[in-house]
Scaffold this motif. Structure first.
Motif, PDB file in Angstrom:
ATOM      1  N   HIS A   1       2.094   7.240  -7.908  1.00  0.00           N
ATOM      2  CA  HIS A   1       1.915   8.321  -6.947  1.00  0.00           C
ATOM      3  C   HIS A   1       0.927   9.361  -7.484  1.00  0.00           C
ATOM      4  O   HIS A   1       0.012   9.786  -6.798  1.00  0.00           O
TER       5      HIS A   1
ATOM      6  N   THR B   1      -6.589  13.400   8.580  1.00  0.00           N
ATOM      7  CA  THR B   1      -6.282  12.425   7.522  1.00  0.00           C
ATOM      8  C   THR B   1      -6.977  12.807   6.214  1.00  0.00           C
ATOM      9  O   THR B   1      -6.939  12.054   5.258  1.00  0.00           O
TER      10      THR B   1
ATOM     11  N   ARG C   1      -5.190   3.784  -9.019  1.00  0.00           N
ATOM     12  CA  ARG C   1      -3.880   3.263  -8.640  1.00  0.00           C
ATOM     13  C   ARG C   1      -3.860   1.736  -8.790  1.00  0.00           C
ATOM     14  O   ARG C   1      -2.909   1.169  -9.295  1.00  0.00           O
TER      15      ARG C   1
ATOM     16  N   ILE D   1      -4.434  17.671   5.983  1.00  0.00           N
ATOM     17  CA  ILE D   1      -3.038  17.455   5.574  1.00  0.00           C
ATOM     18  C   ILE D   1      -2.435  18.769   5.086  1.00  0.00           C
ATOM     19  O   ILE D   1      -1.285  19.097   5.384  1.00  0.00           O
TER      20      ILE D   1
ATOM     21  N   ASN E   1       5.201  11.979   1.175  1.00  0.00           N
ATOM     22  CA  ASN E   1       4.545  10.995   0.304  1.00  0.00           C
ATOM     23  C   ASN E   1       4.857  11.270  -1.159  1.00  0.00           C
ATOM     24  O   ASN E   1       4.013  11.092  -2.034  1.00  0.00           O
TER      25      ASN E   1
ATOM     26  N   ALA F   1      -2.544   8.162  -7.383  1.00  0.00           N
ATOM     27  CA  ALA F   1      -3.067   8.180  -6.014  1.00  0.00           C
ATOM     28  C   ALA F   1      -3.568   9.574  -5.658  1.00  0.00           C
ATOM     29  O   ALA F   1      -4.601   9.745  -5.039  1.00  0.00           O
TER      30      ALA F   1
ATOM     31  N   LEU G   1       0.827  -1.208   0.000  1.00  0.00           N
ATOM     32  CA  LEU G   1       0.000   0.000   0.000  1.00  0.00           C
ATOM     33  C   LEU G   1       0.866   1.265   0.000  1.00  0.00           C
ATOM     34  O   LEU G   1       0.462   2.308   0.503  1.00  0.00           O
ATOM     35  N   GLU G   2       2.068   1.153  -0.563  1.00  0.00           N
ATOM     36  CA  GLU G   2       2.966   2.295  -0.646  1.00  0.00           C
ATOM     37  C   GLU G   2       2.280   3.455  -1.384  1.00  0.00           C
ATOM     38  O   GLU G   2       1.604   3.237  -2.390  1.00  0.00           O
ATOM     39  N   HIS G   3       2.492   4.653  -0.864  1.00  0.00           N
ATOM     40  CA  HIS G   3       1.986   5.907  -1.467  1.00  0.00           C
ATOM     41  C   HIS G   3       0.489   6.146  -1.301  1.00  0.00           C
ATOM     42  O   HIS G   3      -0.020   7.158  -1.761  1.00  0.00           O
ATOM     43  N   LYS G   4      -0.214   5.225  -0.673  1.00  0.00           N
ATOM     44  CA  LYS G   4      -1.643   5.462  -0.455  1.00  0.00           C
ATOM     45  C   LYS G   4      -1.840   6.527   0.623  1.00  0.00           C
ATOM     46  O   LYS G   4      -1.122   6.552   1.621  1.00  0.00           O
ATOM     47  N   TRP G   5      -2.853   7.364   0.447  1.00  0.00           N
ATOM     48  CA  TRP G   5      -3.228   8.351   1.470  1.00  0.00           C
ATOM     49  C   TRP G   5      -4.343   7.757   2.328  1.00  0.00           C
ATOM     50  O   TRP G   5      -5.160   6.981   1.826  1.00  0.00           O
ATOM     51  N   PRO G   6      -4.423   8.183   3.588  1.00  0.00           N
ATOM     52  CA  PRO G   6      -5.508   7.669   4.435  1.00  0.00           C
ATOM     53  C   PRO G   6      -6.894   7.946   3.852  1.00  0.00           C
ATOM     54  O   PRO G   6      -7.808   7.128   3.968  1.00  0.00           O
TER      55      PRO G   6
END
Lengths: 571, 202
Positions: free
Chosen positions: B31, B164, B3, B169, B177, B34, A52-57
């Motif tokens: 990225h 969040t 993604r 943010i 990130n 996302a 789940l790299e780079h995923k935002w909450p």
């Protein structure tokens, strides 16, 4: 076992477990053209789908709390929803038990790559003196090997895995083969100045993250999310760095969801096969090999040996010394947090970096142990910076600042002004700390489980107290105030719960003979020549250096020896 | 392109069943995807809370993290949806909210003959101030003690939902990130921290 199915093929080497030890053996041997079968109790890892790299909450309705807010109730993944761990402190249907008065926590991963998929990637060589602890201060036992024996294998492992670090010439932190380290973050510059004022060296961290392209792996892209699993494989995990490339050689066959139960012997007393439970069918199967390598993690390997009873080895395989399961060690842990007003309102920047801190403090009291009042050292890991906001990030601020506009303003001011220090210290092995088979309990695969016994001694408690004082001094030297201690076994004793640092080692120690040890210096069982144990079980001591790199180096050395002995026809 | 879809495309492009690392360029694409993949905004239909409860949670969220000069409120950041969604997936959490909200209304009715929602803003913040003080004190007044657990939950979940979210943010200025070819620490950040610390002259 007349009903068990036999795999007709006899592999050159059967390896049980796919973490740092098993991954290294699979990598080294398949490169030499040796045919390896790898048993893993969990499933295959699929980084592109699993990580789940780079995923935002906010990409999740639950914001990372998990379905039904699992993390609020202490459920869900142990290191959070986004982490890549498969496994945890408790595995459903696979219990372990505790002896009276023992606190012990056992973290198990069940997936290709094991715990290397999520570990901290701190990569420190043991020092020369770490191999002769008894000669040094009369405590513990000396290793049968020296730093000179293992140094060439540290070189090989570091060059292949890729470690970012710097050459410093500090005896407690031997230099290695390093890629360039990333620069220190702003709060780390402050920490370094404070440490050095107190006489504590603070140097670039040494982590298994590549800062230059290496062996087809692209350099780190500095998202700081190593614990989620790296889709570019820019950090070390045995799955991505050793096992996937080994599969490409065509010499490696993986048996996933295969729960090893017992090592079987032939009539001459050599290890000949592994019986395992195929988790998909819940049927027992066998796999045969000329050499059997245990790499299931220190305690799982001890469990396998103790469960492999025969008329030849009534107390467990390769256990004529009676030392299998004995001298279990973990690392001494203690963490302290601080608030540093100097960092309030700092111009914001990206503190993700290469994951984890960019600096650390190696042991600074070498030779001063007598005046310090405890025999062995510790290193200091540090934390701080502008972490990605997550569920739980600001609960502490709610307690202090309440609600409303005042809370918002306080969070803006205090975000990123916190630092943390974690000590990682050497434990002296003791006879009260061990694991054994619980005679009354089996897991859901029908395999008898481990029962743990563990005691910290006064040496460890004194060391943990010293950590606490040192961290408080650093925080105060920065102009900060201590906010609280983490990692308490109970309210009165500030020290980690045994097992909690996940550095359990020592349960099949190496030594000079079958009288004083289970293995020789090549991780080969004294009692059974074609049986090797290449995880942390072989450790005679557990220095203040995280064990993974040394597991890699010892497993590499064992692999070279194994290949040579096979070539000579000795195995 | 989501993604997930991108990752599947990348995975499909790899040879055979063997996993291989993906390039920095591909990571950048992931990225970016996302970032673009924010939840479609639309009217949320509560799954667990009834209308009165949901509106009460909205009012609480608005008071806990109000809009100010810098950013919007916890309602703008989706806190009520977050709370309702999680309650719908957990009996334990649902009970905390339904019980807590009924407790709050019964207290307000007793004191002001109005529910929390229909009370004046001054009465609303008054009771929240009292609850906040009670939460910090060693012996909370008996009248408030039964509501403290709920108050703690609604505070922490509202704050979590706010920070969040993209709004939260941005509010605190999180810069990470990302995907970078080099990691740099700005000199002005180091100088700022050092100058304000006792270590400046050393």
């Amino acid at each position: 076992m007349p009903q068990s199915q036999r795999d007709a093929e006899v592999f050159d080497v059967v390896v049980i477990g796919s973490g740092a030890g098993g991954g290294t053996v699979a990598h080294v041997l398949t490169r030499m053209g040796i045919r390896v079968a790898l048993l893993e109790a969990g499933p295959m890892l699929h980084p592109a789908q699993d990580f789940l790299e780079h995923k935002w909450p906010y990409e999740y309705g639950h914001r990372g709390a998990g379905d039904g807010g699992a993390s609020y109730f202490g459920r869900g993944k142990p290191f959070g929803f986004f982490s890549t761990t498969s496994g945890g402190w408790e595995l459903e249907g696979e219990p372990y038990t505790l002896g009276e008065g023992t606190k012990f926590r056992w973290f198990r991963s069940r997936i290709i790559g094991g715990r290397t998929n999520h570990y901290g990637r701190m990569s420190f060589r043991f020092s020369d003196y770490d191999f002769q602890p008894h000669s040094r201060d009369g405590l513990g036992t000396d290793w049968p090997i020296t730093y000179e024996d293992i140094a060439p294998y540290y070189d090989k492992a570091e060059a292949f895995i890729g470690i970012a670090g710097s050459r410093e010439g500090i005896r407690s932190a031997p230099d290695g083969v390093f890629l360039p380290p990333p620069p220190p973050k702003a709060h780390e510059v402050l920490i370094k100045k404070a440490s050095e004022k107190l006489g504590i060296p603070c140097i670039p961290n040494r982590r298994a993250v590549i800062t230059k392209n290496l062996n087809g792996r692209p350099a780190c892209h500095y998202c700081g999310q190593c614990e989620r699993g790296c889709i570019t494989a820019s950090n070390y995990s045995s799955s991505q760095v050793q096992i996937f490339p080994a599969l490409k050689t065509g010499k490696l066959k993986i048996f996933e969801l295969a729960m090893a139960r017992e090592v079987l012997l032939d009539e001459t007393g050599k290890a000949s096969a592994v019986s395992y439970i195929d988790k998909r069918t819940r049927r027992e199967k066998r796999i045969r090999g000329r050499v059997i390598v245990l790499a299931a993690s220190a305690c799982e390997s001890a469990r396998l040996l103790l469960n492999s009873r025969s008329s030849r080895f009534p107390d467990g395989l390769a256990n004529s010394s009676g030392l299998v399961g004995r001298y279990l060690m973990d690392t001494v842990g203690l963490a302290l947090g601080g608030y540093v007003p100097a960092l309030e309102g700092m111009p914001r920047y990206d503190t993700d970096g290469y994951g984890g801190a960019h600096l650390y403090m190696p042991w600074f009291g070498l030779g001063k142990e007598r005046e310090l009042g405890f025999p062995r050292g510790y290193h200091i890991e540090i934390g701080g910076g502008y972490d990605m906001p997550s569920v739980g990030s600001f609960h502490g601020m709610i307690r202090r600042h309440g609600y409303g506009k005042k809370l918002k303003e306080s969070i803006r001011r205090e975000y990123g002004a916190f630092v943390a220090f974690a000590g990682r210290g050497e434990m002296i092995p003791n006879h009260l700390s061990y694991c054994e088979i619980d005679p009354k309990v089996v897991d859901k695969w029908g395999i008898p489980v481990l029962r743990f016994h563990f005691r910290w001694s006064d040496y460890e408690l004194k060391q943990a107290r010293h950590m606490q004082q040192t961290f408080a001094a650093i925080i105060e030297t920065m102009g900060g105030r201590v906010t609280g201690t983490f990692a308490r076994a109970d309210d009165s004793v500030p020290i980690s719960v045994p097992g909690e640092i996940i550095h359990e080692v020592g349960t099949a120690r190496m030594g000079t003979s079958a009288k004083n040890s289970v293995l020789n210096g090549y991780c080969q069982a004294h009692d059974v020549k074609n049986l090797f144990v290449v995880d942390g079980a072989s450790f005679v001591s557990n220095p203040d250096k995280n064990p993974t790199l040394t597991i890699n180096a010892l497993a590499w050395r064992a692999s070279d020896y194994m290949a040579e002995e096979m070539r000579k026809g000795n195995l | 392109m989501t993604r997930r879809h991108l990752l599947e495309t990348i995975a499909a492009g790899l040879t055979g069943a063997v996993e291989a690392p993906i390039s920095l360029e591909a990571a950048q694409h992931v990225h970016n995807a996302a970032e673009q993949e924010k939840r479609a905004s639309g009217r949320y239909t509560p799954k667990f809370l009834n209308e009165h409860e949901y509106r009460t949670v909205q009012r609480l969220a608005e008071l806990i993290v109000p809009a100010d000069d810098v950013s919007g409120s916890a309602v703008d950041a989706g806190a009520p949806e977050f709370i309702d969604l999680l309650c719908s997936g957990s009996q334990e959490l649902g009970d905390i909210y339904s019980g807590g909200l009924l407790w709050l209304d019964s207290l307000m009715l007793r004191r002001y003959a109005n529910t929390f929602l229909d009370a004046t803003p001054k009465q609303q913040t008054g009771i929240m101030d009292e609850l906040g003080a009670a939460a910090r004190s060693k012996d909370a007044p008996g009248e408030l003690a039964p509501g403290l657990r709920f108050f703690d939950w609604v505070l922490k979940m509202t704050v979590d939902a706010f920070y969040t979210s993209p709004i939260g943010i941005k509010d605190i200025g999180f810069q990470g990130n990302g995907v970078k070819s080099e990691y740099i620490v700005p000199a002005e950040a180091i100088e700022y921290a050092l100058k304000r610390s006792p270590l400046w002259k050393s």
